[in-house]
Write a protein that holds these residues in place. Structure first.
Motif, PDB file in Angstrom:
ATOM      1  N   GLN A  43      24.615  14.047 -22.663  1.00 51.06           N
ATOM      2  CA  GLN A  43      23.480  14.461 -21.849  1.00 51.06           C
ATOM      3  C   GLN A  43      22.335  14.961 -22.733  1.00 51.06           C
ATOM      4  N   PHE A  44      22.691  15.627 -23.830  1.00 56.05           N
ATOM      5  CA  PHE A  44      21.661  16.097 -24.757  1.00 56.05           C
ATOM      6  C   PHE A  44      21.046  14.930 -25.534  1.00 56.05           C
ATOM      7  N   GLN A  53      11.039  19.527 -19.244  1.00 58.09           N
ATOM      8  CA  GLN A  53      12.268  19.906 -18.587  1.00 58.09           C
ATOM      9  C   GLN A  53      13.310  20.315 -19.612  1.00 58.09           C
ATOM     10  N   ALA A  54      14.250  21.154 -19.203  1.00 55.27           N
ATOM     11  CA  ALA A  54      15.307  21.595 -20.092  1.00 55.27           C
ATOM     12  C   ALA A  54      16.358  20.508 -20.227  1.00 55.27           C
ATOM     13  N   GLY A  55      17.131  20.601 -21.304  1.00 50.11           N
ATOM     14  CA  GLY A  55      18.274  19.703 -21.431  1.00 50.11           C
ATOM     15  C   GLY A  55      18.208  18.747 -22.576  1.00 50.11           C
ATOM     16  N   GLY A  56      17.039  18.578 -23.195  1.00 54.83           N
ATOM     17  CA  GLY A  56      16.963  17.730 -24.380  1.00 54.83           C
ATOM     18  C   GLY A  56      16.616  16.302 -24.058  1.00 54.83           C
ATOM     19  N   GLY A  57      17.509  15.384 -24.378  1.00 51.68           N
ATOM     20  CA  GLY A  57      17.217  13.973 -24.260  1.00 51.68           C
ATOM     21  C   GLY A  57      16.451  13.483 -25.462  1.00 51.68           C
ATOM     22  N   ILE A  58      17.093  13.574 -26.648  1.00 47.34           N
ATOM     23  CA  ILE A  58      16.398  13.246 -27.892  1.00 47.34           C
ATOM     24  C   ILE A  58      16.722  11.829 -28.357  1.00 47.34           C
ATOM     25  N   GLY A  59      17.254  10.996 -27.476  1.00 40.97           N
ATOM     26  CA  GLY A  59      17.590   9.626 -27.853  1.00 40.97           C
ATOM     27  C   GLY A  59      16.435   8.867 -28.474  1.00 40.97           C
ATOM     28  N   PRO A  60      15.227   8.869 -27.870  1.00 39.26           N
ATOM     29  CA  PRO A  60      14.091   8.157 -28.479  1.00 39.26           C
ATOM     30  C   PRO A  60      13.733   8.672 -29.867  1.00 39.26           C
ATOM     31  N   PHE A 235       4.064  -1.207 -34.244  1.00 44.65           N
ATOM     32  CA  PHE A 235       2.708  -0.719 -34.012  1.00 44.65           C
ATOM     33  C   PHE A 235       2.643   0.126 -32.748  1.00 44.65           C
ATOM     34  N   ARG A 236       3.608   0.989 -32.595  1.00 45.81           N
ATOM     35  CA  ARG A 236       3.633   1.932 -31.470  1.00 45.81           C
ATOM     36  C   ARG A 236       3.793   3.348 -32.016  1.00 45.81           C
ATOM     37  N   PRO A 237       3.351   4.359 -31.256  1.00 42.01           N
ATOM     38  CA  PRO A 237       3.583   5.740 -31.694  1.00 42.01           C
ATOM     39  C   PRO A 237       5.077   6.038 -31.731  1.00 42.01           C
ATOM     40  N   ALA A 238       5.485   6.921 -32.635  1.00 46.08           N
ATOM     41  CA  ALA A 238       6.911   7.219 -32.781  1.00 46.08           C
ATOM     42  C   ALA A 238       7.087   8.651 -33.269  1.00 46.08           C
ATOM     43  N   GLU A 239       7.540   9.512 -32.383  1.00 44.11           N
ATOM     44  CA  GLU A 239       7.852  10.888 -32.751  1.00 44.11           C
ATOM     45  C   GLU A 239       9.269  10.933 -33.321  1.00 44.11           C
ATOM     46  N   THR A 240       9.400  11.282 -34.597  1.00 44.36           N
ATOM     47  CA  THR A 240      10.718  11.341 -35.220  1.00 44.36           C
ATOM     48  C   THR A 240      11.392  12.669 -34.896  1.00 44.36           C
ATOM     49  N   LEU A 241      12.635  12.787 -35.308  1.00 39.35           N
ATOM     50  CA  LEU A 241      13.418  13.977 -34.980  1.00 39.35           C
ATOM     51  C   LEU A 241      12.861  15.215 -35.673  1.00 39.35           C
ATOM     52  N   THR A 242      12.428  15.090 -36.922  1.00 44.03           N
ATOM     53  CA  THR A 242      11.859  16.242 -37.626  1.00 44.03           C
ATOM     54  C   THR A 242      10.549  16.694 -36.979  1.00 44.03           C
ATOM     55  N   VAL A 243       9.729  15.750 -36.596  1.00 42.67           N
ATOM     56  CA  VAL A 243       8.482  16.100 -35.906  1.00 42.67           C
ATOM     57  C   VAL A 243       8.796  16.751 -34.557  1.00 42.67           C
ATOM     58  N   HIS A 244       9.827  16.253 -33.878  1.00 43.04           N
ATOM     59  CA  HIS A 244      10.239  16.833 -32.604  1.00 43.04           C
ATOM     60  C   HIS A 244      10.683  18.285 -32.778  1.00 43.04           C
ATOM     61  N   ILE A 260      17.314  23.382 -28.142  1.00 45.24           N
ATOM     62  CA  ILE A 260      17.134  21.953 -28.422  1.00 45.24           C
ATOM     63  C   ILE A 260      16.795  21.740 -29.890  1.00 45.24           C
ATOM     64  N   ALA A 261      15.947  22.615 -30.452  1.00 46.29           N
ATOM     65  CA  ALA A 261      15.590  22.499 -31.864  1.00 46.29           C
ATOM     66  C   ALA A 261      16.815  22.703 -32.757  1.00 46.29           C
ATOM     67  N   ALA A 262      17.671  23.680 -32.398  1.00 42.29           N
ATOM     68  CA  ALA A 262      18.870  23.925 -33.193  1.00 42.29           C
ATOM     69  C   ALA A 262      19.833  22.742 -33.133  1.00 42.29           C
ATOM     70  N   LYS A 263      20.021  22.178 -31.950  1.00 44.37           N
ATOM     71  CA  LYS A 263      20.905  21.016 -31.822  1.00 44.37           C
ATOM     72  C   LYS A 263      20.323  19.800 -32.531  1.00 44.37           C
ATOM     73  N   SER A 264      19.011  19.639 -32.456  1.00 38.56           N
ATOM     74  CA  SER A 264      18.367  18.522 -33.149  1.00 38.56           C
ATOM     75  C   SER A 264      18.524  18.658 -34.661  1.00 38.56           C
ATOM     76  N   ALA A 265      18.404  19.892 -35.166  1.00 37.86           N
ATOM     77  CA  ALA A 265      18.597  20.120 -36.598  1.00 37.86           C
ATOM     78  C   ALA A 265      20.034  19.800 -37.014  1.00 37.86           C
TER      79      ALA A 265
END
Length: 306
Positions: A43-44, A53-60, A235-244, A260-265
């Motif tokens: 789910q995260f 919204q809460a919950g993350g969703g960092i797949g992209p 040629f599309r915008p792309a927010e990476t995990l570190t930028v997120h 979310i930041a801690a889990k992403s790290a």
């Protein structure tokens, strides 16, 4: 006796420093993973990607980081390896070589924020691309190229000259000696350089903020490749995990931004560790293939059986 005592003291100091580095690295990894515990939750990873919204969703963001890694390595590794080969094998001592080395040292000292601003001027504004994956990959290539070039050059120079002479003496051309003898022998150090470059790609944020952007469109694999909704469109915008992670900690507009930041790290740390392990395994397999150690083991086993 005095020399032995001094040698023993300095050996102990070096072992203590090495142990301290390992302990600090272990403490760093364990702390981040414990703070982001539960990062493997589907789910995260693949939940609602909305930043409101809460919950993350960092797949992209996770996909963007991996895609940025592959794209940047495809650009920087051939350039760095080619530059290293030229400096080690073909460049002649003189003013031109000194000037090239000066340029490499100057590029190595560039702050990432300066490279990001240069990327904003050239890869975003001047080309008219806007915020794109390819712009971010080119900006990180500028950051990685000096270090990767020096690693490749030193790896090639460390190959004993007697090995090259033996290959040339057997009738091989200079290019055949380089491809079939020198590069396989230098492969472990080159892989180390690639790992260092990959770590820079995973961890870079400042340069990507100005080139790859702070947003990611809603990705749709069925969209046309020219569409910015297609995940493989460069040629599309792309927010990476570190930028997120930076965005979450700086803006904090998500209800559970810190979590979310801690889990992403934690995911970022795991990705780096897995990539390092995979790269080392590939390096060992390639080295065995080029040196023929696997074939020798089989022949020795057959002799023993006979």
């Amino acid at each position: 006796m005095k020399a032995r005592t001094v040698d023993a003291i300095w050996t102990g100091i070096l072992y203590a420093i090495s142990f301290l580095v390992v302990v600090l690295l272990g403490f760093f990894i364990v702390t981040i993973i414990l703070r982001g515990w539960g990062f493997w939750d589907p789910q995260f990873l693949f939940g609602n990607p909305s930043n409101t919204q809460a919950g993350g969703g960092i797949g992209p963001q996770l996909f963007n980081s991996l895609y940025m890694l592959v794209l940047t390595l495809l650009i920087s590794v051939p350039l760095g390896l080619g530059a290293g080969i030229y400096l080690a094998e073909y460049a002649k001592q003189g003013k031109l070589l000194s000037f090239i080395r000066l340029c490499i040292e100057a590029m190595a000292s560039l702050p990432s924020i300066v490279v990001g601003l240069f990327g904003l001027l050239v890869f975003v504004t001047l080309t008219g691309w806007g915020y794109t994956l390819i712009g971010g990959a080119l900006a990180i290539t500028i950051l990685n190229l000096p270090g990767l070039t020096r690693v490749c050059e030193n790896a090639i120079l460390d190959v004993p000259y007697s090995v090259k002479e033996a290959s040339l003496g057997l009738g091989a051309t200079r290019w055949q000696t380089l491809v079939r003898v020198v590069l396989p022998a230098a492969l472990p150090q080159i892989i180390t350089g690639v790992i260092l470059a990959a770590g820079r790609i995973f961890g870079e944020a400042a340069a990507l903020i100005y080139t790859a952007g702070l947003t990611t469109p809603f990705l749709n694999a069925s969209a046309d490749l020219s569409s910015k909704l297609n995940p493989f469109n460069m040629f599309r915008p792309a927010e990476t995990l570190t930028v997120h992670i930076w965005k979450l900690n700086s803006e904090g507009i998500v209800p559970d931004a810190k979590l979310i930041a801690a889990k992403s790290a934690a995911i970022l740390i795991v990705m780096v560790l897995l990539f390092n392990i995979a790269a080392r395994l590939i390096s060992v397999l390639l080295q065995r293939y080029f040196t023929g150690s696997k074939g020798r083991k089989k022949r020795n086993a057959n002799k023993i059986a006979v």
